[in-house]
Enzyme design. Structure first.
Site, PDB file in Angstrom:
ATOM      1  CG  ASP A   1     -12.583  -2.444  -0.943  1.00 19.00           C
ATOM      2  OD1 ASP A   1     -11.993  -3.692  -0.912  1.00 19.00           O
ATOM      3  OD2 ASP A   1     -12.098  -1.621  -1.451  1.00 19.00           O
ATOM      4  CG  ASP A  17      -1.886  -1.137   1.021  1.00 18.85           C
ATOM      5  OD1 ASP A  17      -2.126  -1.846   0.236  1.00 18.85           O
ATOM      6  OD2 ASP A  17      -2.606  -1.294   2.271  1.00 18.85           O
TER       7      ASP A  17
END
Length: 168
Positions: free
Chosen positions: A126, A7
């Protein structure tokens, strides 16, 4: 399949807890690329692009040249997807763009599938509290992950599910 993730935020590799609190931060990309090189597939997420606060596109391009990656975070159009694929990514992750005005955008999913091919597409689901969250997990919708899978299954080969409630 479990896929390790790199990330990116603010030009660094980070780990956020439940998408909010920064737990780790690194700027030694060579070290982490070496660590991740043992995996057959690595996920690279540009958190700044996902949140609309900038991007780490040049870093993403450097990573996909060295690792087999699927890339997501703020990729909202065909041009950006093609740019990342041309740089070396094997797949592109789409999330927020698959919802428009609170509805599943099957028309855009079909356009992506026709333009890029279903094998190059990963659709992100998500979920927080049973509902899909978009825009870097900051906006919750009324749509469930199951609704998205049912509607979008014809247009991709892979779904990426993140259970935000338990993500660490």
């Amino acid at each position: 399949m479990l896929i390790p993730s790199i990330d990116l935020m603010g030009g660094k590799i980070v780990q956020l807890v439940q998408g909010e609190k920064k737990a780790l931060e690194f700027d030694d990309f060579d070290y982490w690329i070496e660590q991740f090189s043992k995996y057959p597939l690595v996920q690279v997420i540009d958190l700044d692009a996902a949140r609309g606060t900038g991007d780490n596109r040049q870093i993403v391009k450097q990573i996909v040249r060295r690792l087999n990656c699927q890339v997501g975070g703020g990729i909202r159009n065909l041009e950006a997807a093609r740019e990342i694929l041309d740089a070396g990514a094997s797949r592109i992750i789409f999330g927020s763009v698959l919802l428009k005005d609170g509805e599943i955008n099957t028309e855009y999913a079909a356009t992506l599938a026709t333009s890029l091919g279903t094998a190059a597409l990963v659709f992100a689901l998500d979920s927080r509290g049973g509902r899909v969250a978009i825009e870097g997990w900051r906006k919750e919708t009324a749509v469930t992950a199951f609704d998205m899978i049912r509607s979008l299954e014809p247009f991709c080969e892979t779904f990426l599910y993140t259970h935000i409630d338990t993500e660490a």
